[in-house]
Design an enzyme around this catalytic site. Structure first.
Site, PDB file in Angstrom:
ATOM      1  CG  ASP A 148      28.780  -3.996  17.744  1.00  9.89           C
ATOM      2  OD1 ASP A 148      28.261  -5.046  17.321  1.00  9.89           O
ATOM      3  OD2 ASP A 148      28.939  -3.757  18.958  1.00  9.89           O
TER       4      ASP A 148
ATOM      5  CE  LYS B 225      26.122  -5.499  20.189  1.00  8.90           C
ATOM      6  NZ  LYS B 225      27.449  -5.454  20.842  1.00  8.90           N
TER       7      LYS B 225
END
Lengths: 363, 363
Positions: A221, A225
């Protein structure tokens, strides 16, 4: 008063936690600005080219449809509306890959795309380039503020810095609300502390992790980003050919239990590795530091990494974080001596939906 | 690629530190987007309706004009360009009241207004309402991001929160770079510290204060920023009829030397009051606190104040501030448990000009 005569038409895909909150927030906007023409789950779609009547209870209105969701058909309907001169926006509140893969088609058809879905912008370079090319050709825009930090002004700030000619030298931050919660509780300036597995357990019970905590602890994750932000920086636009997979990522999932299918199996084995995490924490404490799982984009050194790092007890990552806060520091030429910092809740349905709606208002 | 065929026309008033930096940044933008039609100081104006040629050295090009600045004439020229179908923006980089007073006229003529000048939005309610009314009527917009926190995303964040239906409960922050510098150095968690006047002296020598430090210490700058933010919150739009003068403001200028005409007179007398400031600091330290000059907008209590407050040694205002940082905390319904925080340099020509240019890019 904007001299726009017709409302912007909005097609919403995904009405889970974020999606439903988004629809609620959107319906609270002045009626004359937006009109929802479709609502979709992965299974069914409710569509009306003249606008859905959602003035009573939209959830029960939606229950009444059983028309299957066919993305290519939706694309055709929305294209027709663009060709009829309307401003049309696809809001993708899913995290689905198959929807993300179709952004180039929607954009090419003149449909603007707004989404908190990280998949498209953090995947392979080709999809990202296809999106840019389609957007440039048709003038339809894509906005994805809430893919990083939810409602926090992260991407817009980076775009402002870059767009006005500032030079980003380094971005460093805690990008995962889950990782923030875990390490804020696991590693403080006080000596010792709770077992790693017990902290993860509480995080999971409180809904801070994915059902399978390995999906947070693997760092993907954060890598996604970082990919999205890197591609916004001209010098790094093509630095990650395979997207998040090209990011140097430290997974916190112990090798021995990597691949366990269920979250509960994973949790039952995690205590076996508490000693390892204890050692890491003790080493940091000996140096007067805390552990934080961070993302770093060092433009000058060309390093993009998601990793577990040590920070002085006096560093903002040690002193000012709490809960599941995100914090992002932008070091730039103009913000030379001290970074520009944005901090706050980086996850949650209300603030994510708010990020999506902000994008829509900007359009 | 935006399908805009003609560049946006920009009229720049004020080419001091911020203004000159703005022109430099603007000229670095892609040529097809913007065209400067006029440059003005309070004395002279260089104008060309077809665009100034500033490709060589714009400063020396500007030297060659001696046409006097007549704002009403500039208004007429820009109105004509709007009527010819062009998009026109007035960028006011002054802090002049007479320019601010004319915003309603420019807006009524369809000229967009962008500015770091706090005067118009923090003055009397009538001017503010006139600006809103003119803007609404003509659809010309006014943007003033850099009036608060320079290039930091403060006003845009507040607008996003409000615009998407969040409820602001409280805003609290260090809004003055000067006050930040002074108190970051004067009051720390360590006991004792330097004399107040000596800190102000260093701040002044380093260019952190106005030539007359009383202009910073009186709190008016903070009160102006609070006015601008308050008027962006629907519940407080009319809470400050006389603008910044209606804000409850604690002046740090000792009564006995209030009104001294020059900064050097003021500085020579300031040491007489060091004991008073010492006492305030000692009181705070006894409670484990530091002093910070802050602005507070408490929407629920209806309190808007610029004041000297005490904060725990562990509070972000004590731990994470440095230099002349601004820090602003937004407490809202959605950011309920922990505030949304923006921090960084809140003054300086480069970051202020960047805020102005960001506004222009958004237009």
């Amino acid at each position: 008063m904007v001299s726009q005569t017709q409302p912007t038409l909005v097609a919403v895909i995904g009405i889970g936690l974020v999606g439903a909150e988004f629809v609620d927030q959107l319906l609270a906007q002045p009626k004359e600005r937006f009109q929802i023409v479709s609502l979709s789950t992965s299974r069914v779609t409710l569509f009306n080219a003249s606008g859905l009547d959602l003035s009573s209870n939209w959830r029960s209105v939606f229950q009444q449809t059983n028309a299957p969701t066919i993305l290519s058909a939706l694309l055709g309907e929305l294209r027709a509306l663009v060709e009829a001169g309307r401003k049309v926006v696809l809001v993708d509140n899913t995290s689905a890959e198959n929807v993300a893969n179709m952004y180039p088609n929607f954009l090419a058809a003149g449909v603007n795309v707004i989404t908190p879905n990280k998949k498209a912008f953090s995947g392979e370079q080709k999809l990202f380039e296809d999106i840019l090319a389609a957007s440039e050709k048709s003038s339809a825009r894509f906005l994805n503020e809430s893919t990083v930090g939810a409602g926090l002004p992260i991407i817009s700030t980076l775009k402002d810095l870059v767009g006005t000619g500032d030079e980003v030298t380094k971005i460093e931050g805690v990008f995962s609300g889950t990782m923030s919660y875990i390490f804020n509780n696991f590693s403080t300036s006080a000596s010792g502390g709770p077992a790693f597995s017990s902290v993860v357990n509480v995080a999971r019970d409180s809904g801070y992790t994915e059902p399978h905590p390995g999906d947070d602890l693997n760092g993907a994750d954060v890598a996604r980003k970082l990919t999205i932000l890197s591609r916004t920086i001209p010098a790094l636009r093509s630095a990650l050919p395979e997207g998040y997979k090209s990011v140097e990522t430290r997974s916190l999932v112990p090798k021995a239990i990597d691949g366990l299918a269920t979250g509960s199996e994973f949790m039952s084995r995690l205590p076996e590795f508490d000693t390892e995490f204890d050692t890491l924490r003790a080493e940091a404490q000996k140096e007067g530091k805390v552990l934080r799982y961070v993302g770093v984009i060092d433009v000058e050194k060309g390093v993009i990494k998601a990793s577990l790092e040590k920070y002085e007890n006096t560093h903002a990552f040690a002193t000012s974080l709490g809960g599941s806060d995100n914090i992002i520091m932008f070091h730039t030429k103009r913000y030379g001596a001290r970074p520009l910092i944005v901090q706050g809740a980086g996850a949650g349905a209300a603030v994510t939906a708010m990020g999506v709606l902000s994008d829509l208002l900007k359009l």
